[in-house]
Design a protein around this motif. Sequence first.
Motif, PDB file in Angstrom:
ATOM      1  N   ARG A 159     -26.951  60.159  52.508  1.00  0.00           N
ATOM      2  CA  ARG A 159     -28.152  59.401  52.890  1.00  0.00           C
ATOM      3  C   ARG A 159     -28.836  58.761  51.699  1.00  0.00           C
ATOM      4  O   ARG A 159     -29.429  57.691  51.811  1.00  0.00           O
ATOM      5  CB  ARG A 159     -29.158  60.304  53.593  1.00  0.00           C
ATOM      6  N   GLU A 161     -37.491  45.979  62.899  1.00  0.00           N
ATOM      7  CA  GLU A 161     -36.284  46.770  63.107  1.00  0.00           C
ATOM      8  C   GLU A 161     -35.931  47.343  61.738  1.00  0.00           C
ATOM      9  O   GLU A 161     -35.706  46.580  60.789  1.00  0.00           O
ATOM     10  CB  GLU A 161     -35.152  45.891  63.633  1.00  0.00           C
ATOM     11  N   VAL A 162     -35.924  48.640  61.609  1.00  0.00           N
ATOM     12  CA  VAL A 162     -35.621  49.282  60.336  1.00  0.00           C
ATOM     13  C   VAL A 162     -34.148  49.675  60.340  1.00  0.00           C
ATOM     14  O   VAL A 162     -33.687  50.386  61.228  1.00  0.00           O
ATOM     15  CB  VAL A 162     -36.515  50.523  60.096  1.00  0.00           C
ATOM     16  N   ILE A 163     -33.417  49.173  59.338  1.00  0.00           N
ATOM     17  CA  ILE A 163     -31.990  49.476  59.243  1.00  0.00           C
ATOM     18  C   ILE A 163     -31.680  49.999  57.843  1.00  0.00           C
ATOM     19  O   ILE A 163     -32.386  49.682  56.880  1.00  0.00           O
ATOM     20  CB  ILE A 163     -31.122  48.233  59.555  1.00  0.00           C
ATOM     21  N   PRO A 164     -30.622  50.810  57.730  1.00  0.00           N
ATOM     22  CA  PRO A 164     -30.237  51.299  56.400  1.00  0.00           C
ATOM     23  C   PRO A 164     -29.423  50.247  55.653  1.00  0.00           C
ATOM     24  O   PRO A 164     -28.549  49.601  56.232  1.00  0.00           O
ATOM     25  CB  PRO A 164     -29.391  52.529  56.720  1.00  0.00           C
ATOM     26  N   LYS A 176     -26.723  51.054  49.138  1.00  0.00           N
ATOM     27  CA  LYS A 176     -27.015  50.728  47.741  1.00  0.00           C
ATOM     28  C   LYS A 176     -25.781  50.870  46.865  1.00  0.00           C
ATOM     29  O   LYS A 176     -25.695  50.262  45.816  1.00  0.00           O
ATOM     30  CB  LYS A 176     -28.106  51.660  47.185  1.00  0.00           C
ATOM     31  N   TYR A 232     -28.501  54.998  50.659  1.00  0.00           N
ATOM     32  CA  TYR A 232     -29.031  53.955  51.528  1.00  0.00           C
ATOM     33  C   TYR A 232     -30.534  53.836  51.314  1.00  0.00           C
ATOM     34  O   TYR A 232     -31.195  54.797  50.954  1.00  0.00           O
ATOM     35  CB  TYR A 232     -28.772  54.289  53.001  1.00  0.00           C
ATOM     36  N   ARG A 233     -31.042  52.642  51.524  1.00  0.00           N
ATOM     37  CA  ARG A 233     -32.495  52.465  51.512  1.00  0.00           C
ATOM     38  C   ARG A 233     -32.872  51.728  52.789  1.00  0.00           C
ATOM     39  O   ARG A 233     -32.133  50.858  53.267  1.00  0.00           O
ATOM     40  CB  ARG A 233     -32.981  51.720  50.278  1.00  0.00           C
ATOM     41  N   PRO A 234     -34.017  52.074  53.353  1.00  0.00           N
ATOM     42  CA  PRO A 234     -34.424  51.402  54.592  1.00  0.00           C
ATOM     43  C   PRO A 234     -34.987  50.012  54.307  1.00  0.00           C
ATOM     44  O   PRO A 234     -35.694  49.810  53.318  1.00  0.00           O
ATOM     45  CB  PRO A 234     -35.512  52.319  55.148  1.00  0.00           C
ATOM     46  N   ILE A 235     -34.641  49.064  55.130  1.00  0.00           N
ATOM     47  CA  ILE A 235     -35.262  47.740  55.060  1.00  0.00           C
ATOM     48  C   ILE A 235     -35.801  47.398  56.440  1.00  0.00           C
ATOM     49  O   ILE A 235     -35.255  47.833  57.452  1.00  0.00           O
ATOM     50  CB  ILE A 235     -34.314  46.635  54.549  1.00  0.00           C
ATOM     51  N   SER A 236     -36.862  46.634  56.457  1.00  0.00           N
ATOM     52  CA  SER A 236     -37.502  46.247  57.711  1.00  0.00           C
ATOM     53  C   SER A 236     -37.215  44.784  57.999  1.00  0.00           C
ATOM     54  O   SER A 236     -37.473  43.927  57.160  1.00  0.00           O
ATOM     55  CB  SER A 236     -39.019  46.448  57.616  1.00  0.00           C
TER      56      SER A 236
END
Length: 129
Positions: free
Chosen positions: A59, A46-49, A52, A62-66
């Motif tokens: 945008r 599940e990739v969520i923002p 930061k 934010y960085r995407p995390i899995s």
Amino acid sequence: MNKSSHGLISNKVTKVTNDVISPYLEILFHKCIKEGVFPDSYKIAEVIPLFKGGDKEHRSCYRPISLLPTISKILERVLAKRVIKFLTKFDILSDDQVGFRAKFSTEYAIMDIYDKLIHNLDKGLSSCA
């Protein structure tokens, strides 16, 4: 938000029921290792923002995390420990390999490079990095 995984079984449930589910996970993991299969459902993230800092409307702040399933992360740790144990037992890793090894760190790697550079400098040799 304090999420570190996704899937049907949360980290909290896994910790609370550890004594009950451990034997079943052991059977499951043994089968995965024996058959050389890492189940597809364990690979779905599940990739969520993750914010930061800065303007919440941009945008770029934010960085995407899995977020991977908890069971996937446990199996990954089991496999990593087995691989490191095997590589260590048969002395396969180079002494210069510091990543993912206990008692080695980036500081160790930096000191090693520094020592080699100083050694070469004392001998009048060129060094490239």
